[in-house]
Write a protein that holds these residues in place. Structure first.
Motif, PDB file in Angstrom:
ATOM      1  N   PRO A  34     -65.163  -9.193  -7.815  1.00 51.51           N
ATOM      2  CA  PRO A  34     -63.859  -9.160  -8.503  1.00 51.51           C
ATOM      3  C   PRO A  34     -63.219  -7.777  -8.433  1.00 51.51           C
ATOM      4  N   THR A  35     -61.975  -7.749  -8.045  1.00 48.80           N
ATOM      5  CA  THR A  35     -61.222  -6.499  -7.980  1.00 48.80           C
ATOM      6  C   THR A  35     -59.812  -6.740  -8.509  1.00 48.80           C
ATOM      7  N   VAL A  36     -59.171  -5.658  -8.924  1.00 49.85           N
ATOM      8  CA  VAL A  36     -57.785  -5.730  -9.380  1.00 49.85           C
ATOM      9  C   VAL A  36     -56.977  -4.703  -8.594  1.00 49.85           C
ATOM     10  N   LEU A  37     -55.909  -5.164  -7.958  1.00 46.30           N
ATOM     11  CA  LEU A  37     -55.023  -4.293  -7.206  1.00 46.30           C
ATOM     12  C   LEU A  37     -53.683  -4.199  -7.932  1.00 46.30           C
ATOM     13  N   HIS A  38     -53.117  -2.998  -7.947  1.00 50.54           N
ATOM     14  CA  HIS A  38     -51.852  -2.768  -8.632  1.00 50.54           C
ATOM     15  C   HIS A  38     -50.771  -2.449  -7.602  1.00 50.54           C
ATOM     16  N   GLY A  39     -49.538  -2.821  -7.913  1.00 44.94           N
ATOM     17  CA  GLY A  39     -48.464  -2.510  -6.987  1.00 44.94           C
ATOM     18  C   GLY A  39     -47.119  -3.000  -7.489  1.00 44.94           C
ATOM     19  N   THR A  40     -46.211  -3.197  -6.543  1.00 48.07           N
ATOM     20  CA  THR A  40     -44.858  -3.650  -6.878  1.00 48.07           C
ATOM     21  C   THR A  40     -44.465  -4.804  -5.970  1.00 48.07           C
ATOM     22  N   MET A  41     -43.610  -5.655  -6.490  1.00 53.09           N
ATOM     23  CA  MET A  41     -43.011  -6.737  -5.707  1.00 53.09           C
ATOM     24  C   MET A  41     -41.500  -6.584  -5.808  1.00 53.09           C
ATOM     25  N   LYS A  42     -40.863  -6.395  -4.648  1.00 53.59           N
ATOM     26  CA  LYS A  42     -39.418  -6.207  -4.602  1.00 53.59           C
ATOM     27  C   LYS A  42     -38.775  -7.431  -3.958  1.00 53.59           C
ATOM     28  N   LEU A  43     -37.764  -7.967  -4.632  1.00 51.14           N
ATOM     29  CA  LEU A  43     -37.041  -9.131  -4.145  1.00 51.14           C
ATOM     30  C   LEU A  43     -35.592  -8.730  -3.904  1.00 51.14           C
ATOM     31  N   TYR A  44     -35.093  -8.997  -2.699  1.00 50.00           N
ATOM     32  CA  TYR A  44     -33.705  -8.683  -2.356  1.00 50.00           C
ATOM     33  C   TYR A  44     -32.973  -9.980  -2.028  1.00 50.00           C
ATOM     34  N   LEU A  45     -31.783 -10.149  -2.576  1.00 48.29           N
ATOM     35  CA  LEU A  45     -31.002 -11.362  -2.373  1.00 48.29           C
ATOM     36  C   LEU A  45     -29.588 -11.007  -1.939  1.00 48.29           C
ATOM     37  N   LYS A  46     -29.113 -11.719  -0.917  1.00 46.73           N
ATOM     38  CA  LYS A  46     -27.715 -11.596  -0.496  1.00 46.73           C
ATOM     39  C   LYS A  46     -27.282 -12.975   0.011  1.00 46.73           C
ATOM     40  N   GLY A  47     -26.475 -13.663  -0.781  1.00 47.54           N
ATOM     41  CA  GLY A  47     -26.067 -15.013  -0.409  1.00 47.54           C
ATOM     42  C   GLY A  47     -27.261 -15.950  -0.341  1.00 47.54           C
ATOM     43  N   ASN A  48     -27.537 -16.488   0.855  1.00 51.42           N
ATOM     44  CA  ASN A  48     -28.673 -17.396   1.041  1.00 51.42           C
ATOM     45  C   ASN A  48     -29.914 -16.710   1.598  1.00 51.42           C
ATOM     46  N   ALA A  49     -29.843 -15.413   1.826  1.00 53.65           N
ATOM     47  CA  ALA A  49     -30.966 -14.692   2.426  1.00 53.65           C
ATOM     48  C   ALA A  49     -31.792 -13.980   1.357  1.00 53.65           C
ATOM     49  N   VAL A  50     -33.124 -14.039   1.525  1.00 58.20           N
ATOM     50  CA  VAL A  50     -34.054 -13.402   0.598  1.00 58.20           C
ATOM     51  C   VAL A  50     -35.073 -12.596   1.386  1.00 58.20           C
ATOM     52  N   LEU A  51     -35.292 -11.353   0.963  1.00 58.60           N
ATOM     53  CA  LEU A  51     -36.347 -10.512   1.529  1.00 58.60           C
ATOM     54  C   LEU A  51     -37.315 -10.167   0.410  1.00 58.60           C
ATOM     55  N   LYS A  52     -38.624 -10.371   0.665  1.00 57.47           N
ATOM     56  CA  LYS A  52     -39.656 -10.061  -0.321  1.00 57.47           C
ATOM     57  C   LYS A  52     -40.585  -9.011   0.248  1.00 57.47           C
ATOM     58  N   GLN A  53     -40.873  -7.998  -0.563  1.00 55.20           N
ATOM     59  CA  GLN A  53     -41.804  -6.960  -0.154  1.00 55.20           C
ATOM     60  C   GLN A  53     -42.857  -6.758  -1.241  1.00 55.20           C
ATOM     61  N   LEU A  54     -44.110  -7.038  -0.891  1.00 59.34           N
ATOM     62  CA  LEU A  54     -45.236  -6.800  -1.792  1.00 59.34           C
ATOM     63  C   LEU A  54     -45.970  -5.566  -1.310  1.00 59.34           C
ATOM     64  N   LEU A  56     -49.072  -2.939  -2.339  1.00 59.75           N
ATOM     65  CA  LEU A  56     -50.224  -2.711  -3.206  1.00 59.75           C
ATOM     66  C   LEU A  56     -50.872  -1.378  -2.872  1.00 59.75           C
ATOM     67  N   GLU A  57     -51.598  -0.846  -3.855  1.00 59.51           N
ATOM     68  CA  GLU A  57     -52.322   0.401  -3.630  1.00 59.51           C
ATOM     69  C   GLU A  57     -53.298   0.226  -2.459  1.00 59.51           C
ATOM     70  N   GLY A  58     -53.533   1.294  -1.744  1.00 51.24           N
ATOM     71  CA  GLY A  58     -54.396   1.214  -0.572  1.00 51.24           C
ATOM     72  C   GLY A  58     -53.623   0.989   0.706  1.00 51.24           C
ATOM     73  N   GLY A  59     -52.290   0.837   0.585  1.00 55.96           N
ATOM     74  CA  GLY A  59     -51.471   0.724   1.784  1.00 55.96           C
ATOM     75  C   GLY A  59     -51.128  -0.686   2.219  1.00 55.96           C
ATOM     76  N   TYR A  60     -51.610  -1.701   1.477  1.00 57.57           N
ATOM     77  CA  TYR A  60     -51.305  -3.079   1.873  1.00 57.57           C
ATOM     78  C   TYR A  60     -49.829  -3.384   1.611  1.00 57.57           C
ATOM     79  N   THR A  61     -49.163  -3.958   2.612  1.00 53.41           N
ATOM     80  CA  THR A  61     -47.759  -4.349   2.485  1.00 53.41           C
ATOM     81  C   THR A  61     -47.566  -5.716   3.131  1.00 53.41           C
ATOM     82  N   ARG A  62     -46.844  -6.590   2.441  1.00 53.62           N
ATOM     83  CA  ARG A  62     -46.470  -7.875   3.033  1.00 53.62           C
ATOM     84  C   ARG A  62     -44.966  -8.066   2.854  1.00 53.62           C
ATOM     85  N   THR A  63     -44.278  -8.310   3.966  1.00 50.15           N
ATOM     86  CA  THR A  63     -42.832  -8.514   3.935  1.00 50.15           C
ATOM     87  C   THR A  63     -42.514  -9.902   4.469  1.00 50.15           C
ATOM     88  N   GLN A  64     -41.666 -10.626   3.749  1.00 50.01           N
ATOM     89  CA  GLN A  64     -41.262 -11.969   4.151  1.00 50.01           C
ATOM     90  C   GLN A  64     -39.741 -12.082   4.093  1.00 50.01           C
TER      91      GLN A  64
END
Length: 207
Positions: A34-54, A56-64
């Motif tokens: 079991p581990t706990v990772l801390h970070g931020t989730m950023k959501l960007y919206l413009k009309g019908n388009a959405v960008l998500k950026q997760l 986390l500490e340690g350098g992990y990034t996921r963009t959708q």
């Protein structure tokens, strides 16, 4: 009638801008310590388009990147290779439909304030799945299902919630800020250095 008109006028529709959450993600697997990772989730919206950026500490990034009635992509970095992996749109639509109908149970005003918003607390029951507790504000309405796909039909701004993912991990999110502002169109485009590939192409290359 005057009361309801006043309430409606005070409510704002979120159509363009940025929403930021503080997140904690904990593993809950028999095969992983079991581990706990801390970070931020950023959501960007413009009309019908959405960008998500997760992030986390340690350098992990996921963009959708999501576009209504269009393709969606997950950005992947492997060494010097950058890919825009096409998501299975039909599979994602199934996720959206998991919360095509919801019931608010035991809704009540909450004394605590989150990000300076007056808060409501309730249990959200989506299509008879496991209910979860959600804190939210009625000051902002959300009308894009891709912002919060796991409860896509909920129309108020979530302030705090905890969800268990299919892999057993648990994500806890708390609103940090919401900014209604113009965004550049380029934010919702695939960067030139990214190659668009299908899931089949990615699996063949990666393995």
């Amino acid at each position: 009638m005057f009361f309801f008109a006043t309430k409606a006028a005070a409510q704002k529709q979120f159509v363009e801008g940025e929403i930021v959450y503080k997140v904690n993600i904990s593993t809950n697997s028999l095969n992983v310590k079991p581990t706990v990772l801390h970070g931020t989730m950023k959501l960007y919206l413009k009309g019908n388009a959405v960008l998500k950026q997760l992030q986390l500490e340690g350098g992990y990034t996921r963009t959708q990147l999501f576009k209504l009635q269009g393709a969606s992509y997950t950005f992947i970095n492997l060494g010097d290779k950058n890919f825009a992996l096409q998501n299975d749109h039909l599979e994602f639509e199934k996720t959206l439909k998991q919360c095509s109908h919801y019931v608010l149970q035991n809704e009540s005003p909450e004394l605590k304030s989150i990000a300076q918003f007056k808060t409501f607390k309730a249990q959200l029951d989506c299509n008879h799945l496991n209910p979860f507790t959600i804190y939210y504000t009625k000051e902002w309405r959300i009308n894009n299902p891709y912002l919060f796909e796991t409860f896509s039909s909920f129309q108020y701004l979530p302030l705090e919630y905890t969800l268990q993912n299919a892999d057993g991990s648990i994500i806890h999110a708390t609103l940090e800020r919401i900014l209604s502002m113009p965004l550049d169109n380029s934010l919702f485009e695939i960067p030139k250095e990214y190659k668009i590939i299908s899931r089949e192409e990615y699996n063949a290359w990666h393995h």
